[in-house]
Scaffold this motif. Structure first.
Motif, mmCIF file in Angstrom:
data_model
loop_
_atom_site.group_PDB
_atom_site.id
_atom_site.type_symbol
_atom_site.label_atom_id
_atom_site.label_comp_id
_atom_site.label_asym_id
_atom_site.label_seq_id
_atom_site.Cartn_x
_atom_site.Cartn_y
_atom_site.Cartn_z
ATOM 1 N N THR A 1 31.085 -14.002 -61.379
ATOM 2 C CA THR A 1 31.155 -14.169 -59.920
ATOM 3 C C THR A 1 32.329 -13.342 -59.366
ATOM 4 O O THR A 1 32.230 -12.696 -58.309
ATOM 5 N N GLN A 2 33.457 -13.372 -60.078
ATOM 6 C CA GLN A 2 34.598 -12.550 -59.650
ATOM 7 C C GLN A 2 34.244 -11.064 -59.687
ATOM 8 O O GLN A 2 34.589 -10.283 -58.778
ATOM 9 N N LEU A 3 33.550 -10.653 -60.774
ATOM 10 C CA LEU A 3 33.132 -9.256 -60.868
ATOM 11 C C LEU A 3 32.188 -8.898 -59.719
ATOM 12 O O LEU A 3 32.283 -7.806 -59.119
ATOM 13 N N ASP A 4 31.297 -9.819 -59.425
ATOM 14 C CA ASP A 4 30.330 -9.609 -58.338
ATOM 15 C C ASP A 4 31.071 -9.426 -57.018
ATOM 16 O O ASP A 4 30.764 -8.528 -56.213
ATOM 17 N N THR A 5 32.066 -10.274 -56.833
ATOM 18 C CA THR A 5 32.827 -10.202 -55.586
ATOM 19 C C THR A 5 33.601 -8.865 -55.508
ATOM 20 O O THR A 5 33.658 -8.205 -54.447
ATOM 21 N N LEU A 6 34.180 -8.469 -56.654
ATOM 22 C CA LEU A 6 34.943 -7.214 -56.691
ATOM 23 C C LEU A 6 34.049 -6.023 -56.427
ATOM 24 O O LEU A 6 34.367 -5.124 -55.626
ATOM 25 N N VAL A 7 32.906 -6.018 -57.100
ATOM 26 C CA VAL A 7 31.987 -4.888 -56.914
ATOM 27 C C VAL A 7 31.482 -4.856 -55.473
ATOM 28 O O VAL A 7 31.350 -3.786 -54.850
ATOM 29 N N ALA A 8 31.179 -6.029 -54.938
ATOM 30 C CA ALA A 8 30.702 -6.094 -53.546
ATOM 31 C C ALA A 8 31.776 -5.540 -52.613
ATOM 32 O O ALA A 8 31.488 -4.825 -51.627
ATOM 33 N N SER A 9 33.051 -5.882 -52.894
ATOM 34 C CA SER A 9 34.140 -5.388 -52.045
ATOM 35 C C SER A 9 34.267 -3.873 -52.151
ATOM 36 O O SER A 9 34.448 -3.162 -51.141
ATOM 37 N N LEU A 10 34.165 -3.369 -53.382
ATOM 38 C CA LEU A 10 34.226 -1.927 -53.578
ATOM 39 C C LEU A 10 33.073 -1.231 -52.874
ATOM 40 O O LEU A 10 33.231 -0.155 -52.275
ATOM 41 N N ASN A 11 31.899 -1.864 -52.997
ATOM 42 C CA ASN A 11 30.725 -1.285 -52.316
ATOM 43 C C ASN A 11 30.931 -1.255 -50.807
ATOM 44 O O ASN A 11 30.543 -0.308 -50.108
ATOM 45 N N SER A 12 31.555 -2.262 -50.304
ATOM 46 C CA SER A 12 31.803 -2.325 -48.852
ATOM 47 C C SER A 12 32.798 -1.244 -48.440
ATOM 48 O O SER A 12 32.646 -0.560 -47.413
ATOM 49 N N THR A 13 33.840 -1.075 -49.288
ATOM 50 C CA THR A 13 34.838 -0.036 -48.999
ATOM 51 C C THR A 13 34.207 1.346 -49.059
ATOM 52 O O THR A 13 34.468 2.230 -48.215
ATOM 53 N N GLN A 14 33.361 1.516 -50.081
ATOM 54 C CA GLN A 14 32.677 2.800 -50.234
ATOM 55 C C GLN A 14 31.829 3.109 -48.997
ATOM 56 O O GLN A 14 31.830 4.230 -48.485
ATOM 57 N N SER A 15 31.159 2.111 -48.545
ATOM 58 C CA SER A 15 30.273 2.309 -47.382
ATOM 59 C C SER A 15 31.108 2.653 -46.152
ATOM 60 O O SER A 15 30.743 3.526 -45.349
ATOM 61 N N GLY B 1 24.582 -6.267 -56.307
ATOM 62 C CA GLY B 1 23.381 -5.823 -57.013
ATOM 63 C C GLY B 1 23.369 -6.214 -58.470
ATOM 64 O O GLY B 1 22.436 -5.876 -59.205
ATOM 65 N N ILE B 2 24.413 -6.935 -58.915
ATOM 66 C CA ILE B 2 24.463 -7.410 -60.300
ATOM 67 C C ILE B 2 23.671 -8.728 -60.413
ATOM 68 O O ILE B 2 23.915 -9.655 -59.644
ATOM 69 N N ASP B 3 22.748 -8.815 -61.397
ATOM 70 C CA ASP B 3 21.952 -10.048 -61.602
ATOM 71 C C ASP B 3 22.770 -11.010 -62.455
ATOM 72 O O ASP B 3 22.631 -11.078 -63.689
ATOM 73 N N VAL B 4 23.682 -11.705 -61.773
ATOM 74 C CA VAL B 4 24.613 -12.603 -62.482
ATOM 75 C C VAL B 4 23.870 -13.691 -63.237
ATOM 76 O O VAL B 4 24.170 -14.010 -64.398
ATOM 77 N N ASN B 5 22.863 -14.353 -62.617
ATOM 78 C CA ASN B 5 22.126 -15.466 -63.267
ATOM 79 C C ASN B 5 21.453 -15.017 -64.551
ATOM 80 O O ASN B 5 21.485 -15.707 -65.574
ATOM 81 N N THR B 6 20.858 -13.846 -64.507
ATOM 82 C CA THR B 6 20.182 -13.350 -65.700
ATOM 83 C C THR B 6 21.180 -13.053 -66.794
ATOM 84 O O THR B 6 20.960 -13.373 -67.979
ATOM 85 N N ILE B 7 22.290 -12.405 -66.401
ATOM 86 C CA ILE B 7 23.312 -12.064 -67.396
ATOM 87 C C ILE B 7 23.854 -13.336 -68.047
ATOM 88 O O ILE B 7 23.958 -13.435 -69.277
ATOM 89 N N PRO C 1 25.133 -15.127 -55.921
ATOM 90 C CA PRO C 1 25.697 -14.084 -56.771
ATOM 91 C C PRO C 1 24.764 -12.893 -56.886
ATOM 92 O O PRO C 1 23.546 -13.074 -57.025
ATOM 93 N N GLY C 2 25.366 -11.647 -56.803
ATOM 94 C CA GLY C 2 24.598 -10.423 -57.000
ATOM 95 C C GLY C 2 24.032 -9.825 -55.759
ATOM 96 O O GLY C 2 23.599 -8.667 -55.761
#
Length: 894
Positions: free
Chosen positions: A867-881, A11-17, A6-7
């Motif tokens: 984890t879902q948020l992480d996956t969503l953000v990662a997908s958005l980041n990929s689309t952005q890239s 870039g989100i620190d899921v474990n810490t959160i 996760p993260g």
């Protein structure tokens, strides 16, 4: 399944959160731990309080007894002679005690046998009867024979006789039994043996035999003279020139005249301690000296004389005859006597160890047990006989002892019998009888037959002795080494002979110690309560039980009881302040020893009531025994409707002057029968003819010899009433007291008791303070639910109806002891409080477990969501890239 990190893509620190969120969510767990720790600290504190209260109760327990406060000391000046103890019934005083003899048990030993396993006798079935009793009359010692003839003229040479290792001082002047007895008695302090000389008696045939006179008429007509002397006393003399038959001649008739009535001769003989019996005319004339001195009978003749002793018509040249007697040795403590020396035979004694009862009788003691065993081919060895005696358990123990003798003809093995009890009344009598009309086996008779008043085939090694003492000039005795009753309330335990003084005084030191123990016990408890429930202003911290209701209740209850006066107490003291005990400002107790000492001096007997449970009855025949925590203080009237009685069996008619008990007589006895095996036993009655008192003694001893009865504390008494009836009575009171006899073999029960029926005992009945009470024997106990519940009394005496009253009070130690019991124990306040706290801790644990289980679900939900948020953000980041790259490419190409 792929690896998830996760993260990484977002870039989100899921474990810490999640960890931070769970810290917030799990914060209540710490509160649960704090609460649990707090409750456990209280549990521990209550454990400490329980321990302190238990110690308090332990310190109070001995103080609930009167003996802790009313004890008296009994101190001997010489503790090696005796020790002593005093009860509350003793009176202070000083006593002078001299112990002259210490109780011991009788020991008998058989002759020697080669083997312990070889058969003894012919194997005929023989009943061996043991009875214990006292020896009456006679002495224990050795009867000697007439002293040797040479002693009359040469005396007894030095060293000729030793007794118990001590040489008797004899010499050439020791020429009579009296002088020998004097020499022995001079050493009796060392030997423990005294001697008595037998009366010296002249020969029965000296002056004739079978009625024919052998004293010839004296004839001095030939010019001689004649004189007859006895013990130095001239009893007849004849001058010269007197013919036989002439006036003044001496013949048997003349001798008898001189020796009859109050004559000069009889008076002179009496002065010489000589008495006369028989007559010369009948040929029976004898002279006796009671003190054992020799009697010399001499005929002094001068010139021509005929006639005289053993002489008729023939010349008499004079004669001398000396009568000598014997001695009897007596042991002071009836122990064996050792005779030795270079020539004991000259003293009429035989070298060796010996002793027996001489001229004595034996009386069975009804208070001592009796019993019997049967010996036949199955057990007629030393080992078998010893085992049978020990199994009988009727007051005699048997052992086998080897004297160490060796050799082909050695007989080292001895059967040794010892009374289990000390005292003069534990002397044994052993009689043997056969079965089916046959005589006792002679081999067993030779081994075991022993009767102080008859044949003594066993030898006594130690006699049965009482303790003998003198207390302030009064002779006292006891069958054991303990003496009680000589001094009221004092028991003496004798160790050896000797003299000592005894001081009986109030044990003020023990009383003071008991009072101090009470004060210390309270202060220790108070200190522990302060630590557990107090508040420290300096540290601003409180104890684990600060404000706890149970502790406050305990502390208040203790102080309230200590501050109140005792109700129901009869005496001059009713409060602790009267003996110097008072509260200080810090709540502790203090003791004013001066005030206590004053109270001890003026009210010694009343101090106990301040601490112990006391019951004082107005009727001396009713005694307070005990109480319970349910018993309330107060004055209670006592009314008795039924007195306790004992079970008994009385013969239907007077017992005849003599009763014959057949051989092989056994009866079945049921005593205090409660349908248990221990209540039934079989007794054996020795065959013989009995007087009523002898029969009563035998029955009592036989029944009381049953080990099962003795172990249960049961016994019977057998008496013959003024109406001649024989009565057996149990020593137990109450409804379970009874006795019955049933035929088994031999003489029937009806031959003694007729058609008698037994009478069961009755329990005491009555009321205490008007409240119901239950009876058990002589014990009356207040019924539950009443103020007198648990109040226990023993009722004696012979009066029914109103029997006065009892004043019952509960001292401070007793009350506090009961109070402590209410807080301790499985149902006590502290236990209940502790159980509640432990249950609370368990409940908190359950809540904590439930929360922990819920937190797992919460964490899982958080992780899933992030984890879902992480996956969503990662997908958005990929689309952005991707878009960025595409836009950059378009711009480049354009």
């Amino acid at each position: 399944m792929g690896i998830s990190s996760p993260g990484i893509g977002s870039g989100i620190d899921v474990n810490t959160i999640v960890s931070k969120l769970m810290q917030v969510e799990s914060a209540p767990l710490a509160d649960f731990d704090k609460k649990s720790a707090s409750y456990l600290a209280q549990v521990s504190a209550f454990g400490n309080l329980s321990g302190a209260l238990g110690s308090f109760q332990g310190a109070l327990s001995p103080l609930t007894s009167l003996s802790s406060f009313q004890s008296l000391s009994a101190l001997p000046s010489d503790s090696s002679v005796l020790s002593a103890s005093a009860t509350t019934k003793a009176l202070p005083g000083s006593y002078r005690i001299n112990v002259s003899q210490v109780a011991q048990a009788q020991t008998l030993a058989s002759g020697g046998y080669a083997s312990t396993t070889a058969a003894i006798g012919l194997g005929g079935s023989t009943t061996i009867n043991f009875a214990l009793g006292t020896v009456s009359g006679g002495t224990f010692g050795l009867a000697g024979t007439t002293l040797g003839a040479g002693v009359k003229t040469g005396g007894l040479t030095p060293g000729a006789l030793t007794i118990n290792g001590t040489a008797i001082a004899t010499d050439g002047s020791t020429r009579s039994a009296r002088l020998l007895a004097d020499a022995i008695n001079a050493k009796s302090g060392t030997t423990g043996v005294s001697a008595k000389a037998a009366a010296t008696v002249t020969s029965a045939t000296l002056f004739g035999a079978a009625g024919a006179s052998s004293f010839g008429t004296v004839d001095t007509s030939g010019g001689g003279t004649y004189a007859l002397t006895v013990g130095g006393v001239t009893i007849a003399s004849q001058a010269a020139g007197v013919a036989a038959g002439a006036a003044g001649s001496i013949d048997a008739a003349a001798l008898d005249t001189a020796l009859t009535g109050d004559t000069a001769v009889t008076r002179a003989l009496a002065d010489a301690n000589i008495t006369v019996s028989g007559t010369a005319a009948a040929g029976t004339l004898q002279f006796t000296n009671a003190d054992g001195s020799n009697i010399n009978i001499s005929e002094a003749v001068s010139g021509a004389v005929t006639g005289g002793i053993g002489n008729s018509g023939t010349a008499n040249t004079g004669s001398t005859t000396t009568a000598i007697s014997s001695i009897t040795l007596e042991s002071a403590d009836a122990s064996p006597i050792t005779v030795g020396g270079t020539n004991p035979a000259a003293a009429g004694l035989t070298a060796g160890v010996g002793g027996a009862y001489l001229g004595a009788g034996f009386t069975p003691d009804p208070d001592r047990t009796a019993g019997s065993i049967v010996i036949d081919t199955s057990n007629n060895t030393l080992q078998g006989i010893a085992a049978a005696i020990n199994k009988g358990n009727f007051g005699v123990t048997a052992s086998l002892v080897s004297d160490g003798a060796t050799g082909a003809n050695a007989t080292p093995n001895h059967l040794v019998l010892t009374s289990t009890a000390t005292g003069a009344s534990s002397t044994m009598r052993i009689t043997l009888s056969g079965t089916n009309g046959n005589p006792a086996d002679p081999g067993l008779v030779n081994l075991l037959g022993y009767d102080p008043g008859g044949v003594q085939n066993m030898s006594q090694k130690a006699s049965a002795l009482d303790t003998l003492a003198n207390v302030n000039g009064i002779a006292v005795s006891s069958s054991s080494s303990s003496i009680s009753g000589a001094i009221a309330g004092v028991s003496l335990n004798v160790s050896k002979t000797g003299s000592t003084s005894l001081t009986v005084a109030r044990d003020t030191a023990s009383l003071t110690s008991s009072v101090n123990s009470f004060v210390k016990a309270y202060n220790d408890l108070n200190s522990q309560i302060a630590q557990l429930s107090g508040y420290d202003a300096a540290t601003k911290t409180g104890g684990p039980l600060l404000g706890d209701a149970t502790v406050r209740n305990l502390q208040a209850s203790v102080r309230r009881q200590l501050s109140q006066q005792i109700t129901g107490l009869k005496g001059n003291l009713t409060s602790l302040s009267q003996i110097g005990i008072s509260f200080q400002k810090d709540g502790t107790l203090t003791l004013d020893t001066g005030k206590l000492n004053k109270a001890i001096t003026s009210n010694f007997d009343d101090i106990a009531g301040l601490f112990a449970a006391v019951g004082k009855t107005s009727d001396s025949k009713i005694n307070f025994v005990s109480s319970t925590s349910a018993t309330q203080a107060g004055d209670y009237a006592i009314d008795i409707t039924t007195l306790a009685t004992k079970g008994s069996l009385t013969s239907a008619a007077a017992v005849p002057a003599s009763t014959v008990i057949d051989s092989d007589t056994t009866w079945i006895v049921k005593l205090n029968d409660t349908a248990t095996a221990a209540s039934t036993a079989t007794i054996t009655l020795p065959a013989g003819t009995y007087t009523p008192s002898q029969l009563a003694t035998q029955l009592q001893s036989s029944i009381n010899g049953v080990s099962g009865f003795a172990n249960a504390g049961w016994s019977v008494s057998a008496t013959v009433g003024t109406d001649g009836k024989l009565k057996l009575e149990s020593n137990r009171y109450g409804a379970q007291s009874n006795i019955s006899l049933v035929d088994d073999t031999g003489s029937s029960v009806s031959s003694v008791f007729g058609g008698a029926t037994s009478v069961d005992g009755v329990d005491v009945a009555g009321t205490i303070g008007g409240y119901a009470a239950s009876g058990d024997g002589q014990t009356l106990t207040g019924a539950a639910g009443a103020p007198v519940a648990g109040l226990k009394l023993t009722v004696d005496g012979d009066t029914i109806g109103s029997r006065g009253d009892i004043g019952f009070s509960q001292g401070y130690a007793y009350q506090l002891n009961n109070l402590a019991s209410n807080f301790l124990g499985s149902n006590g306040y502290i236990t209940s409080r502790t159980n509640g706290l432990n249950q609370t801790v368990k409940d908190i644990g359950k809540q904590k477990d439930a929360l922990s289980a819920r937190l797992v679900d919460v964490e899982a939900r958080y992780r899933a969501q992030y984890t879902q948020l992480d996956t969503l953000v990662a997908s958005l980041n990929s689309t952005q890239s991707y878009l960025t790259q595409q836009l950059a490419a378009i711009a480049k190409n354009g």
